[in-house]
Design an enzyme around this catalytic site. Sequence first.
Site, short mmCIF file in Angstrom:
data_model
loop_
_atom_site.label_atom_id
_atom_site.label_comp_id
_atom_site.label_asym_id
_atom_site.label_seq_id
_atom_site.Cartn_x
_atom_site.Cartn_y
_atom_site.Cartn_z
N GLU A 234 34.45 15.03 41.46
CA GLU A 234 35.76 13.87 41.78
C GLU A 234 35.26 13.04 41.81
O GLU A 234 36.01 11.56 41.09
CB GLU A 234 36.09 14.30 43.29
N HIS B 222 41.47 15.71 36.98
CA HIS B 222 41.01 17.07 37.06
C HIS B 222 41.57 17.96 35.63
O HIS B 222 41.05 19.51 35.89
CB HIS B 222 41.53 17.39 38.45
N HIS C 7 43.78 10.08 38.17
CA HIS C 7 42.24 10.87 38.55
C HIS C 7 42.60 12.19 39.14
O HIS C 7 41.51 12.68 38.09
CB HIS C 7 42.38 9.75 40.09
N GLU C 8 43.88 12.14 39.42
CA GLU C 8 44.50 13.98 39.15
C GLU C 8 44.17 14.58 38.08
O GLU C 8 44.21 15.65 37.91
CB GLU C 8 45.56 14.11 39.74
#
Length: 432
Positions: A358, A282, A278-279
Amino acid sequence: MAKKIGIITLILSGVYAVGMYFYIFHSGNGEIPNSLKGTVADPAVFMSSHELLLSEDYSKIRNFLFFVVTPLEWLIYLFILLLGLSRLFEKKATSKAKSTLFQTIIYVFWLSLLLYIVMWPMDYYRYQLSKEYGISTQTVSSWVKDGLIDFGVNYMMSVIMMSVIYWFIRKSTKRWWLYTWLLSIPFSIFLMFVQPVIIDPLYNDFYPLQNKELEAKILALADQANIPSDHVYEVNMAEKTNALNAYVTGVGSNSRIVLWDTTLNRLTDKEILFIMAHEMGHYVEKHIYFGIAGYILLTFVGLWLTSKIMDWIILRYGQALKIKKIGDVSSIPLFLLVTSFLMFASSPLSNYVSRYQESRADEYAIKLTEDHAAAVSSFQKLTKAGLSEVNPPLLVKWFRYTHPPMLERINTVYEKNPNIEQEKKEERKKGK
């Protein structure tokens, strides 16, 4: 006039607080849709009845405090002006220093100290609330230490910003906002660059990931995504909180992905890899740089509006507020009031953009790991650890949520793989 303004403001603030109380505690918003009851997105499936009760109570209290405390700060700024405290601080500053820079330094200290003292009871209540509900594990001495560090950091930042802004105002009462905006661009990027290595370590210890086996898995995942991953850090948060978290911070060579040790201690490797993915999402989609661009744009509009609003207020209510001209340091509380209001008013827009980013990061993580079960279980554990509200009322979502509510995040995974519950059961059997 000053008395009239104060009375009207207090009445409006009281009406607002009562309205928010009924909206948050008695509106009935935030219930789970019937179509999702009994699914993996339903908190009743993965939380005990006691945890559900704590989550509901804790969320409502925190939401109410959020909507009341922010306007309370505006009220404090207003009464600092109406009661002549700002003028008093200005006189103290001018009597002790001839230089406008040192006058600003002295004025900002007295203003910061007053705000710290006035807001301390509310801050302490929120700390005790977090302790009572089992979120905070921090000792009082540690909390006080962090508060003093906050005071010092905020004071230094305020001195720098107010000194520069009011120097521009004295040089050009018409274009000060434009010059401030131009200077804020490199200053903001500089702060983002130094925050991971100078500011954040004031509060906690950061160090490279110590679990080398997990690090190897993260490196493999990063390599799969063509992402440099030599900047993965863990931070010791267990002595302060039971909550779980991971985030991306910094820019350029100081950019890093940070994992709380609570996350490392309480999630499985697969769940941690999903969070890391997930990070990484980004990073891949350059959300930090889009965030910088959005911040620059909002700052441009915000400073222009601040200039116009302050000019109008001083022209019409300057005598009641005891402000002679915008260039006087006694107008700083008005500047803070206006900018705080504008930031609050713009938060639904900035939060909407953040929630979109997100969601994109979630989608990226699911595609990269192809592990729907880990996605759902990590979301569920994050919810339990923080007693998060999975389906908040609309206003709460607009003004508070930088991430999609957990109901939406879990349901997104569930819609992609309706057999997720069966897969989780099989995974648990293999674990045994």
